[in-house]
Design an enzyme around this catalytic site. Structure first.
Site, PDB file in Angstrom:
ATOM      1  N   CYS A 178      25.407 104.207  -1.688  1.00  0.00           N
ATOM      2  CA  CYS A 178      25.074 105.166  -2.753  1.00  0.00           C
ATOM      3  C   CYS A 178      23.589 105.531  -2.790  1.00  0.00           C
ATOM      4  O   CYS A 178      23.172 106.327  -3.618  1.00  0.00           O
ATOM      5  CB  CYS A 178      25.524 104.628  -4.105  1.00  0.00           C
ATOM      6  SG  CYS A 178      24.603 103.192  -4.695  1.00  0.00           S
ATOM      7  N   ARG A 222      11.983  88.096   2.883  1.00  0.00           N
ATOM      8  CA  ARG A 222      12.324  87.943   1.463  1.00  0.00           C
ATOM      9  C   ARG A 222      12.772  89.295   0.935  1.00  0.00           C
ATOM     10  O   ARG A 222      11.967  90.188   0.709  1.00  0.00           O
ATOM     11  CB  ARG A 222      11.128  87.436   0.659  1.00  0.00           C
ATOM     12  CG  ARG A 222      11.416  87.328  -0.843  1.00  0.00           C
ATOM     13  CD  ARG A 222      10.276  86.656  -1.587  1.00  0.00           C
ATOM     14  NE  ARG A 222       9.013  87.341  -1.422  1.00  0.00           N
ATOM     15  CZ  ARG A 222       8.511  88.244  -2.287  1.00  0.00           C
ATOM     16  NH1 ARG A 222       9.180  88.574  -3.374  1.00  0.00           N
ATOM     17  NH2 ARG A 222       7.337  88.811  -2.044  1.00  0.00           N
ATOM     18  N   CYS A 243      20.828 100.644  -1.258  1.00  0.00           N
ATOM     19  CA  CYS A 243      22.242 100.490  -0.924  1.00  0.00           C
ATOM     20  C   CYS A 243      22.615 101.622   0.039  1.00  0.00           C
ATOM     21  O   CYS A 243      22.355 102.790  -0.247  1.00  0.00           O
ATOM     22  CB  CYS A 243      23.083 100.568  -2.191  1.00  0.00           C
ATOM     23  SG  CYS A 243      24.865 100.575  -1.880  1.00  0.00           S
ATOM     24  N   CYS A 277      13.527  90.990  -1.967  1.00  0.00           N
ATOM     25  CA  CYS A 277      13.198  90.833  -3.377  1.00  0.00           C
ATOM     26  C   CYS A 277      13.964  91.921  -4.136  1.00  0.00           C
ATOM     27  O   CYS A 277      13.581  93.092  -4.099  1.00  0.00           O
ATOM     28  CB  CYS A 277      11.690  90.969  -3.542  1.00  0.00           C
ATOM     29  SG  CYS A 277      11.096  90.680  -5.201  1.00  0.00           S
ATOM     30  N   HIS A 300      12.613  95.529  -2.580  1.00  0.00           N
ATOM     31  CA  HIS A 300      11.812  95.617  -1.356  1.00  0.00           C
ATOM     32  C   HIS A 300      12.049  94.373  -0.503  1.00  0.00           C
ATOM     33  O   HIS A 300      12.485  93.345  -1.009  1.00  0.00           O
ATOM     34  CB  HIS A 300      10.323  95.730  -1.700  1.00  0.00           C
ATOM     35  CG  HIS A 300       9.969  97.018  -2.345  1.00  0.00           C
ATOM     36  ND1 HIS A 300      10.076  97.224  -3.704  1.00  0.00           N
ATOM     37  CD2 HIS A 300       9.550  98.198  -1.820  1.00  0.00           C
ATOM     38  CE1 HIS A 300       9.717  98.475  -3.987  1.00  0.00           C
ATOM     39  NE2 HIS A 300       9.386  99.077  -2.856  1.00  0.00           N
ATOM     40  N   ASP A 348      10.478  78.906   4.187  1.00  0.00           N
ATOM     41  CA  ASP A 348      11.278  78.107   5.115  1.00  0.00           C
ATOM     42  C   ASP A 348      12.723  78.603   5.103  1.00  0.00           C
ATOM     43  O   ASP A 348      13.613  77.964   4.562  1.00  0.00           O
ATOM     44  CB  ASP A 348      11.209  76.627   4.728  1.00  0.00           C
ATOM     45  CG  ASP A 348      11.891  75.731   5.739  1.00  0.00           C
ATOM     46  OD1 ASP A 348      12.051  76.147   6.903  1.00  0.00           O
ATOM     47  OD2 ASP A 348      12.278  74.609   5.352  1.00  0.00           O
ATOM     48  N   CYS A 351       9.151  84.212  -7.242  1.00  0.00           N
ATOM     49  CA  CYS A 351       8.465  85.503  -7.382  1.00  0.00           C
ATOM     50  C   CYS A 351       8.878  86.248  -8.660  1.00  0.00           C
ATOM     51  O   CYS A 351       8.256  87.236  -9.016  1.00  0.00           O
ATOM     52  CB  CYS A 351       8.717  86.382  -6.156  1.00  0.00           C
ATOM     53  SG  CYS A 351      10.401  87.020  -6.021  1.00  0.00           S
ATOM     54  N   CYS A 408      26.307  95.910  -5.330  1.00  0.00           N
ATOM     55  CA  CYS A 408      25.522  96.976  -5.951  1.00  0.00           C
ATOM     56  C   CYS A 408      26.125  97.332  -7.308  1.00  0.00           C
ATOM     57  O   CYS A 408      27.319  97.615  -7.408  1.00  0.00           O
ATOM     58  CB  CYS A 408      25.518  98.201  -5.031  1.00  0.00           C
ATOM     59  SG  CYS A 408      24.653  99.634  -5.721  1.00  0.00           S
ATOM     60  N   HIS A 448      18.179 102.441  -5.264  1.00  0.00           N
ATOM     61  CA  HIS A 448      17.063 101.526  -5.024  1.00  0.00           C
ATOM     62  C   HIS A 448      17.475 100.123  -5.475  1.00  0.00           C
ATOM     63  O   HIS A 448      18.012  99.944  -6.568  1.00  0.00           O
ATOM     64  CB  HIS A 448      15.840 101.995  -5.830  1.00  0.00           C
ATOM     65  CG  HIS A 448      14.712 101.029  -5.832  1.00  0.00           C
ATOM     66  ND1 HIS A 448      13.826 100.920  -4.780  1.00  0.00           N
ATOM     67  CD2 HIS A 448      14.318 100.130  -6.761  1.00  0.00           C
ATOM     68  CE1 HIS A 448      12.928  99.991  -5.076  1.00  0.00           C
ATOM     69  NE2 HIS A 448      13.200  99.500  -6.271  1.00  0.00           N
ATOM     70  N   CYS A 492      27.641 101.116  -7.251  1.00  0.00           N
ATOM     71  CA  CYS A 492      28.841 101.535  -6.516  1.00  0.00           C
ATOM     72  C   CYS A 492      29.791 100.407  -6.137  1.00  0.00           C
ATOM     73  O   CYS A 492      30.893 100.665  -5.652  1.00  0.00           O
ATOM     74  CB  CYS A 492      28.454 102.317  -5.261  1.00  0.00           C
ATOM     75  SG  CYS A 492      27.714 101.299  -3.957  1.00  0.00           S
TER      76      CYS A 492
END
Length: 137
Positions: free
Chosen positions: A100, A120, A97, A122, A106, A114, A66, A48, A103, A51
């Protein structure tokens, strides 16, 4: 030891760049295909940016095309928080996280990749730092 959950908003603004603050603290999203780690294949651990908590390993990273780094599993389940996000007129699962509460991005399920989990994660590149090191040592 710092309790990152108690850091005031003004201190977060001082610790992070404007772009980092927007994504990490205001649940924004960086544009696709521009992040530092979108196409990285380097071995190491992703932490992160806010933090320093270790979140993902390169061994769980995969190419999803993506526009953001994708992982099929976090380092450990207690490193992240998953919660319902009903913003933008849709229901998604937000990833934060656990240390802390910043964000990260998602997680999406059942997309047919596979991977061992068919998940996923993301994650915005701007939320991460990569410590390059061989995995398994």
């Amino acid at each position: 030891m710092t309790d990152f959950k108690l850091i005031a908003d003004t201190e977060w603004r001082n610790r992070l760049t404007d772009e980092e603050y927007y994504v990490l603290r205001q649940a924004g999203t960086e544009p696709p295909h521009v992040g530092e780690y979108t196409n990285t294949t380097t071995e190491g651990v992703y932490s992160c940016k806010a933090c320093g908590t270790e979140l993902f390993r390169s061994t769980e990273k995969f190419e999803s095309h993506c526009g953001w780094p994708s992982f099929f599993s976090p380092l450990a389940g207690d490193k992240i928080i998953e919660r319902v996000d009903n913003s933008l007129g849709m229901t998604r699962t937000e990833v934060l996280c656990a240390n802390c509460e910043s964000h990260l991005g998602h997680v999406f399920a059942g997309e047919g990749y596979d991977t061992p989990t068919d998940l996923r994660y993301c994650i915005n590149s701007i939320c991460l730092t990569l410590e390059e090191k061989p995995i398994g040592e």
